[in-house]
Scaffold this motif. Structure first.
Motif, PDB file in Angstrom:
ATOM      1  N   LYS A 118      30.846  11.059   2.614  1.00  0.00           N
ATOM      2  CA  LYS A 118      31.534  10.037   1.824  1.00  0.00           C
ATOM      3  C   LYS A 118      33.038  10.262   1.822  1.00  0.00           C
ATOM      4  O   LYS A 118      33.827   9.321   1.888  1.00  0.00           O
ATOM      5  N   SER A 121      34.501   9.891   5.919  1.00  0.00           N
ATOM      6  CA  SER A 121      34.119   8.784   6.790  1.00  0.00           C
ATOM      7  C   SER A 121      35.327   8.049   7.371  1.00  0.00           C
ATOM      8  O   SER A 121      35.460   7.908   8.591  1.00  0.00           O
ATOM      9  N   ASP A 202      24.760  -4.855   4.883  1.00  0.00           N
ATOM     10  CA  ASP A 202      26.184  -4.551   4.996  1.00  0.00           C
ATOM     11  C   ASP A 202      26.355  -3.059   5.300  1.00  0.00           C
ATOM     12  O   ASP A 202      26.062  -2.212   4.456  1.00  0.00           O
ATOM     13  N   SER A 204      29.186  -1.530   6.022  1.00  0.00           N
ATOM     14  CA  SER A 204      30.579  -1.094   5.855  1.00  0.00           C
ATOM     15  C   SER A 204      30.714   0.100   4.909  1.00  0.00           C
ATOM     16  O   SER A 204      31.660   0.878   5.040  1.00  0.00           O
ATOM     17  N   GLU A 205      29.811   0.254   3.967  1.00  0.00           N
ATOM     18  CA  GLU A 205      29.940   1.330   2.994  1.00  0.00           C
ATOM     19  C   GLU A 205      29.048   2.530   3.324  1.00  0.00           C
ATOM     20  O   GLU A 205      28.948   3.463   2.524  1.00  0.00           O
ATOM     21  N   THR A 206      28.392   2.511   4.468  1.00  0.00           N
ATOM     22  CA  THR A 206      27.495   3.621   4.811  1.00  0.00           C
ATOM     23  C   THR A 206      28.274   4.771   5.422  1.00  0.00           C
ATOM     24  O   THR A 206      29.371   4.605   5.934  1.00  0.00           O
ATOM     25  N   TYR A 207      27.659   5.942   5.360  1.00  0.00           N
ATOM     26  CA  TYR A 207      28.289   7.124   5.955  1.00  0.00           C
ATOM     27  C   TYR A 207      27.217   8.102   6.383  1.00  0.00           C
ATOM     28  O   TYR A 207      26.049   7.946   6.065  1.00  0.00           O
TER      29      TYR A 207
END
Length: 207
Positions: A118, A121, A202, A204-207
């Motif tokens: 987190k 990234s 979505d 975009s917020e994954t890591y």
């Protein structure tokens, strides 16, 4: 970037940094004169990084390439930015070169691997990759996501031209051009399958 603490406001030479870290109990990076303490990672982060190293080693054995895979104990030298940093895994081939006489800092990596977290990234995908690209020998960058089965790889086809490969889901594979192979994502995440999250719409917020 990774949570880090600047040791103090003093500028150190690279040689002073190496001498300091040799006696230190924790890991430190060298950032253009500054000594930076590195934060630890999660168990899954370490498991994925170790697994990637093993799978790359297996492919080297299969192809009989003259390459060596290093774990996160080995630093990489980025001459243009006067930095020594710790990738999660690195690979050098043929004539391995080091920036120091104790062989602690690799200066000619061919492939570098980063496992996202987190806090790292955005840094790993942008600023750090930009710095890595300044290394003349560097040709392939593999980013492995920690929470979902997702891997991205960039391969240098020519000066200033990078091709991106993308794999999503446990049934897919990622192409590693420097070893001319494909690694299944199920093999990468084999030890932590129960901890993986469902793939969101979505990403975009994954890591």
């Amino acid at each position: 970037m990774n949570a880090a603490i600047i040791k103090n406001d003093t500028d150190y030479t690279f040689e002073e940094y190496l001498a300091f870290e040799e006696q230190a109990l924790e890991r430190y990076e060298y950032h253009n004169g500054k000594i930076v303490a590195m934060a630890g990672g999660t168990g899954n982060h370490g498991a994925i990084a170790n697994r990637m190293g093993t799978l790359l080693e297996n492919e080297i054995d299969r192809s009989n390439e003259n390459c060596i895979v290093f774990n996160s104990d080995v630093k990489v030298w980025i001459e243009k930015y006067n930095k020594a940093v710790y990738p999660d895994a690195s690979m050098g081939c043929d004539s391995i070169r080091y920036e120091d006489e104790n062989k602690m800092v690799l200066s000619n990596p061919l492939l570098l691997v980063e496992v996202l977290s987190k806090s790292t990234s955005a840094y790993d995908k942008s600023e750090k990759f930009e710095m890595y690209r300044s290394i003349p020998s560097f040709k392939e960058y593999v980013i492995v996501y920690q929470t979902i089965p997702r891997v991205q790889a960039w391969y240098k086809e020519a000066q200033g031209l990078w091709r991106i490969s993308h794999a999503l889901g446990l049934e897919s594979s990622i192409r590693i051009h420097t070893l001319d192979c494909a690694i299944p994502l199920r093999a990468i995440y084999k030890r932590i399958l129960k901890d993986l999250q469902d793939i969101p719409v979505d990403l975009s917020e994954t890591y």
